[in-house]
Design a protein around this motif. Structure first.
Motif, PDB file in Angstrom:
ATOM      1  N   THR A  38       0.832  -1.202   0.000  1.00  0.00           N
ATOM      2  CA  THR A  38       0.000   0.000   0.000  1.00  0.00           C
ATOM      3  C   THR A  38       0.866   1.251   0.000  1.00  0.00           C
ATOM      4  N   VAL A  39       1.938   1.245   0.769  1.00  0.00           N
ATOM      5  CA  VAL A  39       2.864   2.381   0.788  1.00  0.00           C
ATOM      6  C   VAL A  39       3.480   2.566  -0.595  1.00  0.00           C
ATOM      7  N   LEU A  40       3.911   1.484  -1.226  1.00  0.00           N
ATOM      8  CA  LEU A  40       4.475   1.553  -2.567  1.00  0.00           C
ATOM      9  C   LEU A  40       3.474   2.184  -3.532  1.00  0.00           C
ATOM     10  N   ALA A  41       2.243   1.709  -3.523  1.00  0.00           N
ATOM     11  CA  ALA A  41       1.215   2.239  -4.431  1.00  0.00           C
ATOM     12  C   ALA A  41       0.988   3.722  -4.180  1.00  0.00           C
ATOM     13  N   THR A  42       0.962   4.130  -2.927  1.00  0.00           N
ATOM     14  CA  THR A  42       0.748   5.529  -2.583  1.00  0.00           C
ATOM     15  C   THR A  42       1.888   6.406  -3.098  1.00  0.00           C
ATOM     16  N   VAL A  43       3.131   5.944  -2.923  1.00  0.00           N
ATOM     17  CA  VAL A  43       4.280   6.710  -3.415  1.00  0.00           C
ATOM     18  C   VAL A  43       4.263   6.771  -4.944  1.00  0.00           C
ATOM     19  N   LEU A  44       3.934   5.660  -5.604  1.00  0.00           N
ATOM     20  CA  LEU A  44       3.860   5.658  -7.063  1.00  0.00           C
ATOM     21  C   LEU A  44       2.858   6.692  -7.572  1.00  0.00           C
ATOM     22  N   ILE A  45       1.684   6.744  -6.944  1.00  0.00           N
ATOM     23  CA  ILE A  45       0.654   7.682  -7.387  1.00  0.00           C
ATOM     24  C   ILE A  45       1.111   9.114  -7.133  1.00  0.00           C
ATOM     25  N   ALA A  46       1.715   9.367  -5.974  1.00  0.00           N
ATOM     26  CA  ALA A  46       2.226  10.710  -5.684  1.00  0.00           C
ATOM     27  C   ALA A  46       3.280  11.112  -6.714  1.00  0.00           C
ATOM     28  N   TRP A  47       4.179  10.187  -7.053  1.00  0.00           N
ATOM     29  CA  TRP A  47       5.220  10.465  -8.041  1.00  0.00           C
ATOM     30  C   TRP A  47       4.603  10.769  -9.409  1.00  0.00           C
TER      31      TRP A  47
ATOM     32  N   SER B  79       1.998 -12.209 -11.653  1.00  0.00           N
ATOM     33  CA  SER B  79       1.200 -11.111 -12.167  1.00  0.00           C
ATOM     34  C   SER B  79       2.081 -10.009 -12.730  1.00  0.00           C
ATOM     35  N   LYS B  80       1.468  -9.243 -13.591  1.00  0.00           N
ATOM     36  CA  LYS B  80       2.105  -8.083 -14.190  1.00  0.00           C
ATOM     37  C   LYS B  80       1.028  -7.036 -14.370  1.00  0.00           C
ATOM     38  N   VAL B  81       1.384  -5.783 -14.086  1.00  0.00           N
ATOM     39  CA  VAL B  81       0.427  -4.703 -14.294  1.00  0.00           C
ATOM     40  C   VAL B  81       1.144  -3.538 -14.954  1.00  0.00           C
ATOM     41  N   ASP B  82       0.504  -2.951 -15.942  1.00  0.00           N
ATOM     42  CA  ASP B  82       0.996  -1.739 -16.580  1.00  0.00           C
ATOM     43  C   ASP B  82       0.134  -0.589 -16.091  1.00  0.00           C
ATOM     44  N   VAL B  83       0.755   0.417 -15.514  1.00  0.00           N
ATOM     45  CA  VAL B  83       0.043   1.624 -15.098  1.00  0.00           C
ATOM     46  C   VAL B  83       0.337   2.669 -16.165  1.00  0.00           C
ATOM     47  N   LEU B  84      -0.680   3.031 -16.912  1.00  0.00           N
ATOM     48  CA  LEU B  84      -0.546   3.983 -18.002  1.00  0.00           C
ATOM     49  C   LEU B  84      -1.109   5.314 -17.520  1.00  0.00           C
ATOM     50  N   ALA B  85      -0.254   6.284 -17.329  1.00  0.00           N
ATOM     51  CA  ALA B  85      -0.685   7.550 -16.738  1.00  0.00           C
ATOM     52  C   ALA B  85      -0.421   8.703 -17.691  1.00  0.00           C
ATOM     53  N   GLU B  86      -1.388   9.584 -17.741  1.00  0.00           N
ATOM     54  CA  GLU B  86      -1.257  10.776 -18.565  1.00  0.00           C
ATOM     55  C   GLU B  86      -2.072  11.890 -17.929  1.00  0.00           C
ATOM     56  N   ARG B  87      -1.427  13.011 -17.702  1.00  0.00           N
ATOM     57  CA  ARG B  87      -2.097  14.192 -17.148  1.00  0.00           C
ATOM     58  C   ARG B  87      -2.813  13.880 -15.838  1.00  0.00           C
TER      59      ARG B  87
ATOM     60  N   GLY C 179      -9.891   9.730  -6.897  1.00  0.00           N
ATOM     61  CA  GLY C 179      -9.272   9.097  -8.057  1.00  0.00           C
ATOM     62  C   GLY C 179      -7.913   8.505  -7.726  1.00  0.00           C
ATOM     63  N   ALA C 180      -7.120   9.222  -6.923  1.00  0.00           N
ATOM     64  CA  ALA C 180      -5.805   8.718  -6.514  1.00  0.00           C
ATOM     65  C   ALA C 180      -5.954   7.482  -5.646  1.00  0.00           C
ATOM     66  N   GLN C 181      -6.937   7.489  -4.763  1.00  0.00           N
ATOM     67  CA  GLN C 181      -7.176   6.341  -3.884  1.00  0.00           C
ATOM     68  C   GLN C 181      -7.618   5.125  -4.694  1.00  0.00           C
ATOM     69  N   THR C 182      -8.475   5.332  -5.669  1.00  0.00           N
ATOM     70  CA  THR C 182      -8.926   4.241  -6.531  1.00  0.00           C
ATOM     71  C   THR C 182      -7.770   3.662  -7.327  1.00  0.00           C
ATOM     72  N   LEU C 183      -6.932   4.533  -7.878  1.00  0.00           N
ATOM     73  CA  LEU C 183      -5.791   4.079  -8.648  1.00  0.00           C
ATOM     74  C   LEU C 183      -4.817   3.296  -7.773  1.00  0.00           C
ATOM     75  N   ALA C 184      -4.551   3.789  -6.571  1.00  0.00           N
ATOM     76  CA  ALA C 184      -3.657   3.076  -5.643  1.00  0.00           C
ATOM     77  C   ALA C 184      -4.227   1.703  -5.291  1.00  0.00           C
ATOM     78  N   ALA C 185      -5.532   1.616  -5.071  1.00  0.00           N
ATOM     79  CA  ALA C 185      -6.160   0.334  -4.745  1.00  0.00           C
ATOM     80  C   ALA C 185      -6.033  -0.652  -5.904  1.00  0.00           C
TER      81      ALA C 185
END
Length: 142
Positions: A63-72, A91-99, A107-113
């Motif tokens: 959860t900490v990792l996901a939170t830092v990733l979203i903040a970054w 497992s593998k996940v691609d996080v595709l982020a733009e703007r 939205g940040a909480q949903t993405l982190a989850a």
């Protein structure tokens, strides 16, 4: 659980180093994050950070990792792709982020989850988590 994270950002060759700096500042992740370098190309001055390897325990650290990733991601401009691979091969996940700078708290909480679910969930295969916020760029890319 060991995971590997690679970062693709067209405007930055140093994105993995930048993410590394963010991750090691987090007390729960300090000492768990390593940079994975590629050998220097002929004619270059040194190695280039290609990916990060992180040793995690299920639960809080993920959860900490996901939170830092979203903040970054919120401080990045343009398109960024983060690929997270569970080194057990489950497992593998691609996080595709733009703007995502203007992404609200919900939205940040949903993405982190979504990131946590994808990283912790065995046998999920390849997933893509998309985070896009803000207006579409015009023909000039603005």
């Amino acid at each position: 659980m060991d995971i590997e994270i690679s970062v693709s950002e067209p405007d930055s060759v140093d994105a993995a180093n930048d993410l590394y700096e963010w991750l090691v500042e987090e007390p729960e992740l300090a000492g768990r994050v390593r940079l994975l370098d590629t050998p220097p190309a002929p004619g270059t001055l040194g190695p280039l950070a290609e990916a990060l390897r992180i040793a995690l325990e299920p639960g809080g650290a993920v959860t900490v990792l996901a939170t830092v990733l979203i903040a970054w991601l919120r401080y990045r401009t343009g398109k960024v792709t983060i690929t997270i691979v569970n080194k057990d091969g489950e497992s593998k996940v691609d996080v595709l982020a733009e703007r995502v700078k203007a992404l609200d708290a919900a939205g940040a909480q949903t993405l982190a989850a979504e990131v946590v679910r994808a990283v912790e969930g065995p046998g999920r295969g390849v997933e893509a988590v998309r985070a896009v916020d803000g207006p579409e760029p015009d023909a000039r890319g603005v």
